[in-house]
Write an enzyme that holds these catalytic residues in place. Structure first.
Site, PDB file in Angstrom:
ATOM      1  N   CYS A   1       0.840  -1.193   0.000  1.00  0.00           N
ATOM      2  CA  CYS A   1       0.000   0.000   0.000  1.00  0.00           C
ATOM      3  C   CYS A   1       0.876   1.245   0.000  1.00  0.00           C
ATOM      4  O   CYS A   1       2.091   1.170   0.103  1.00  0.00           O
ATOM      5  CB  CYS A   1      -0.918  -0.006   1.218  1.00  0.00           C
TER       6      CYS A   1
ATOM      7  N   ARG B   1       0.836   1.437  -5.972  1.00  0.00           N
ATOM      8  CA  ARG B   1       1.110   0.506  -4.882  1.00  0.00           C
ATOM      9  C   ARG B   1      -0.169  -0.096  -4.300  1.00  0.00           C
ATOM     10  O   ARG B   1      -0.097  -1.024  -3.487  1.00  0.00           O
ATOM     11  CB  ARG B   1       1.893   1.217  -3.769  1.00  0.00           C
TER      12      ARG B   1
ATOM     13  N   TRP C   1      -4.016  -1.738  -0.808  1.00  0.00           N
ATOM     14  CA  TRP C   1      -4.124  -3.015  -1.493  1.00  0.00           C
ATOM     15  C   TRP C   1      -4.601  -4.006  -0.445  1.00  0.00           C
ATOM     16  O   TRP C   1      -3.902  -4.301   0.524  1.00  0.00           O
ATOM     17  CB  TRP C   1      -2.773  -3.439  -2.065  1.00  0.00           C
TER      18      TRP C   1
ATOM     19  N   ASN D   1       0.928  -0.336   6.474  1.00  0.00           N
ATOM     20  CA  ASN D   1       1.305  -1.317   5.466  1.00  0.00           C
ATOM     21  C   ASN D   1       1.884  -2.521   6.190  1.00  0.00           C
ATOM     22  O   ASN D   1       2.641  -2.365   7.157  1.00  0.00           O
ATOM     23  CB  ASN D   1       2.385  -0.767   4.527  1.00  0.00           C
ATOM     24  N   GLY D   2       1.574  -3.719   5.702  1.00  0.00           N
ATOM     25  CA  GLY D   2       2.099  -4.919   6.328  1.00  0.00           C
ATOM     26  C   GLY D   2       0.993  -5.834   6.795  1.00  0.00           C
ATOM     27  O   GLY D   2      -0.180  -5.658   6.458  1.00  0.00           O
TER      28      GLY D   2
ATOM     29  N   GLU E   1       8.553 -14.043 -19.882  1.00  0.00           N
ATOM     30  CA  GLU E   1       8.277 -12.642 -19.568  1.00  0.00           C
ATOM     31  C   GLU E   1       7.162 -12.089 -20.438  1.00  0.00           C
ATOM     32  O   GLU E   1       6.295 -11.340 -19.971  1.00  0.00           O
ATOM     33  CB  GLU E   1       9.559 -11.814 -19.728  1.00  0.00           C
TER      34      GLU E   1
ATOM     35  N   LYS F   1       3.587 -10.553 -19.021  1.00  0.00           N
ATOM     36  CA  LYS F   1       3.077  -9.227 -19.345  1.00  0.00           C
ATOM     37  C   LYS F   1       1.634  -9.304 -19.840  1.00  0.00           C
ATOM     38  O   LYS F   1       0.796  -8.479 -19.468  1.00  0.00           O
ATOM     39  CB  LYS F   1       3.954  -8.551 -20.419  1.00  0.00           C
TER      40      LYS F   1
ATOM     41  N   GLU G   1      -0.675 -10.086 -16.894  1.00  0.00           N
ATOM     42  CA  GLU G   1      -0.775  -9.004 -15.916  1.00  0.00           C
ATOM     43  C   GLU G   1      -1.756  -7.917 -16.346  1.00  0.00           C
ATOM     44  O   GLU G   1      -2.533  -7.430 -15.511  1.00  0.00           O
ATOM     45  CB  GLU G   1       0.611  -8.364 -15.696  1.00  0.00           C
TER      46      GLU G   1
ATOM     47  N   HIS H   1       5.651 -32.052 -25.810  1.00  0.00           N
ATOM     48  CA  HIS H   1       5.491 -32.832 -24.577  1.00  0.00           C
ATOM     49  C   HIS H   1       4.239 -32.415 -23.807  1.00  0.00           C
ATOM     50  O   HIS H   1       4.173 -32.593 -22.590  1.00  0.00           O
ATOM     51  CB  HIS H   1       6.739 -32.695 -23.703  1.00  0.00           C
TER      52      HIS H   1
ATOM     53  N   LYS I   1       2.500  -2.681  -7.295  1.00  0.00           N
ATOM     54  CA  LYS I   1       3.852  -2.615  -7.843  1.00  0.00           C
ATOM     55  C   LYS I   1       4.866  -3.347  -6.976  1.00  0.00           C
ATOM     56  O   LYS I   1       5.654  -4.142  -7.470  1.00  0.00           O
ATOM     57  CB  LYS I   1       4.260  -1.155  -8.016  1.00  0.00           C
TER      58      LYS I   1
END
Length: 614
Positions: free
Chosen positions: A2, A27, A74, A103-104, A487, A491, A494, A510, A609
């Protein structure tokens, strides 16, 4: 994860706090709120939703005062609604003695909630944070100041926290505390700031001090003091923010992600600047804090990272094994920190993190150091916890990255890992000629990146139109390009919410080939290289099953282009630097798909983030 902003000074707090929240909204964007000391009481305004919703509430009901705290959330405990939004008030019978943002994660919140309820405190939210507010209010009842009350309350908490606290009983004071969640102090003239990220306060001051774990700070308009729970009074190191405030402005781009994609020629150049030694055909790092003799003793390298940084580390594995003949392992930091991995005295551990605050990566760093191993960091944020606690390391110098989906940090990490591979290679098996060729190859990349960005838009847009309706996409690459495929898939997941998976191209037979049909596009990362002919065979196998083929390949590769539905060319560069170019069309592809699907590109759902909680 956050965002926290606090202010005390001579100006109205509300505009400073809200502007800071806008800068930190990447955030967390489930809810936002402010608490301001106003005319002998604490006024709280908070709303579920984005910061703009809070701004609308403040327009209707202003909160005047020059001391306050704010938060963008968040969600961890409790859904995103007005009631669970921060700040939270603490005090018996609705007295509202203190306001807290946090935060936490407080791990013993259930036990504390039961204890405080029995002691007459009423809970209005489902959050773990509210127990902190009530604990501090109870300690404040003993008659001491807010600074002392916070210090008495903190030992009762188990877990992690970055806190900001205010009370009408101590007007003009903002108290901050840190254990495992970052906080930075901003030093001004007649005003002081507190934030979870220096981005929030960059427009107001370049002078900052980073709070350490176990420290509590009292900020007033004209002074501040820091105390550690064990060591007493602390004199902090004052740092300067090394980038301009406008580095976090959009600069004419529609989204931060697009801006940061287009910054990559500059950021790769900056990551390499001052580190190339043509006369010695090697790369040089001033911050490794290891002599060439110590580095030559290394017999194994371990990288620990999360997400995009983990993918960059995989590229580093391929490069170091190729150029230095050193075995490399890439670990998920979240697993490494608990796995008790065997490390001997000739193993060198690196952790990678853009923010320098990733909780799992920090845990991996501390576990490695606990075992007595030199543990280095590849990190972007100067002054971050990982940067401070690492034995040594390498800064990326790519500037602040605001887009939740990392782009320029990935290419900066890969650039630095390429230099590291050259450096380690020259200490072992890499010849002068090959070392010089590798240096010249990476020097060509900024210009080549510019070419990709300038020429690729029409083909990218056509590819995006093919992918946007899909429910699933396969990304395939071999050797150095397998991590690039991973990657690219990340992307797309996300920011467009399309299921995507990355695989080594040869693994397709396979299992994954069972997914290939007309509705499942396949994205091949296939620049020319030693395995190129084999990759062409794999493309043909998809083509035979009527799959849509989008291929990233070398300019002029008619063999690949002729069997692809859409061809995304990149300049012809040596193989070891191809990942730096090949990833860019995939970044742009994800961006364009998300745009077509109407997704919130810079603030994708459920993501933030910096992952600063487990």
């Amino acid at each position: 994860m956050c965002g926290i902003v606090g202010y005390t000074g001579v100006h109205e707090a509300s505009p400073v706090l809200v502007a800071g929240l806008r800068r930190l909204e990447y955030r967390g964007y489930d809810s936002a709120g402010v608490a301001i000391v106003s005319e002998g009481r604490v006024v709280v305004r908070k709303r579920a939703g984005r910061v703009r919703t809070l701004e609308e509430a403040l327009d209707q009901e202003p909160a005047a005062g020059s001391c306050g705290i704010s938060h963008t959330r968040w969600a961890t405990h409790g859904p995103a609604n007005d009631r669970n939004a921060h700040p939270h008030m603490g005090g018996r019978a609705g007295a509202g003695a203190v306001a807290v943002v946090h935060n936490g994660v407080i791990e013993n919140h259930a036990t504390l909630r039961a204890e405080l309820t029995a002691d007459g405190f009423t809970f209005l939210s489902q959050t773990d944070t509210e127990v902190i507010a009530h604990l501090i209010a109870r300690e404040l009842g003993d008659g001491d100041g807010l600074f002392q009350a916070v210090q008495r309350a903190l030992p009762q908490l188990e877990g992690t926290y970055g806190l900001a606290v205010i009370s009408a009983r101590c007007p003009g004071q903002v108290i901050g505390a840190r254990l495992g969640s970052p906080l930075v102090i901003g030093l001004g003239e007649g005003e002081h700031f507190l934030a979870s990220d220096a981005l929030a306060i960059a427009p107001h001051t370049a002078k900052v001090a980073y709070l350490q774990d176990g420290e509590v700070v009292r900020l007033g308009p004209d002074d501040f003091e820091i105390r550690h729970r064990e060591r007493g009074s602390i004199t902090p190191r004052i740092d300067r923010i090394d980038w301009k405030p406008d580095a976090v402005e959009l600069g004419g781009h529609a989204h931060y992600m697009l801006k940061e994609i287009h910054e990559q020629p500059e950021t790769v150049h900056d990551a390499c600047r001052g580190r190339l030694r043509h006369a010695e055909a090697t790369a040089h790092f001033g911050g490794l804090n290891m002599t060439p003799r110590q580095l030559r003793r290394v017999r194994r390298v371990v990288f620990a990272a999360c997400g995009t940084s983990w993918h960059a580390a995989l590229v580093g594995e391929y490069l170091i094994e190729r150029l230095a003949h050193l075995p490399v392992e890439v670990e998920y930091a979240s697993e490494f920190r608990y796995r008790n991995a065997p490390l001997d005295d000739r193993t060198l551990v690196f952790v990678l993190s853009q923010s320098g605050e990733t909780a799992d990566t920090l845990g991996a760093l501390r576990e490695s150091k606990r075992q007595g191993h030199p543990t280095l960091a590849i990190v972007n944020t100067v002054g971050s916890t990982i940067a401070r606690e690492a034995t040594g390391g390498i800064f990326l110098h790519c500037g602040p990255e605001v887009g939740v989906a990392s782009t320029k940090a990935f290419t900066a990490q890969v650039a630095v890992l390429t230099l590291l591979a050259i450096h380690l290679g020259r200490l072992r098996h890499l010849s002068f000629t090959d070392g010089l060729a590798a240096i010249e190859a990476i020097e060509s990349i900024p210009r080549a990146l510019g070419d990709v960005l300038a020429k690729s838009e029409p083909a990218i847009r056509a590819a995006a139109e093919r992918i946007a309706p899909a429910k699933s996409v396969l990304y395939l690459g071999r050797d150095l390009h397998f991590p690039v495929a991973l990657e690219g898939a990340l992307k797309l997941k996300e920011i467009s919410y399309i299921h995507a998976e990355g695989y080594p191209t040869a693994e397709m037979k396979h299992g994954p080939i069972a997914l290939v049909d007309r509705e499942t596009p396949c994205v091949f990362v296939a620049p020319r290289g030693v395995l190129h002919a084999k990759t062409l065979s794999n493309v043909e196998e998809v083509r035979a099953r009527h799959g849509t083929i989008i291929a990233v390949g070398t300019e002029g590769d008619e063999s690949l282009e002729s069997i692809s539905d859409i061809f995304l060319p990149i300049p012809d560069v040596p193989e070891i630097v191809q990942p730096l170019l090949a990833v860019v069309p995939l970044q742009l592809l994800a961006y364009q798909v998300a745009l077509l699907r109407g997704c919130d590109i810079d603030k994708p759902r459920n993501l933030a983030k910096s992952v600063t909680v487990e």
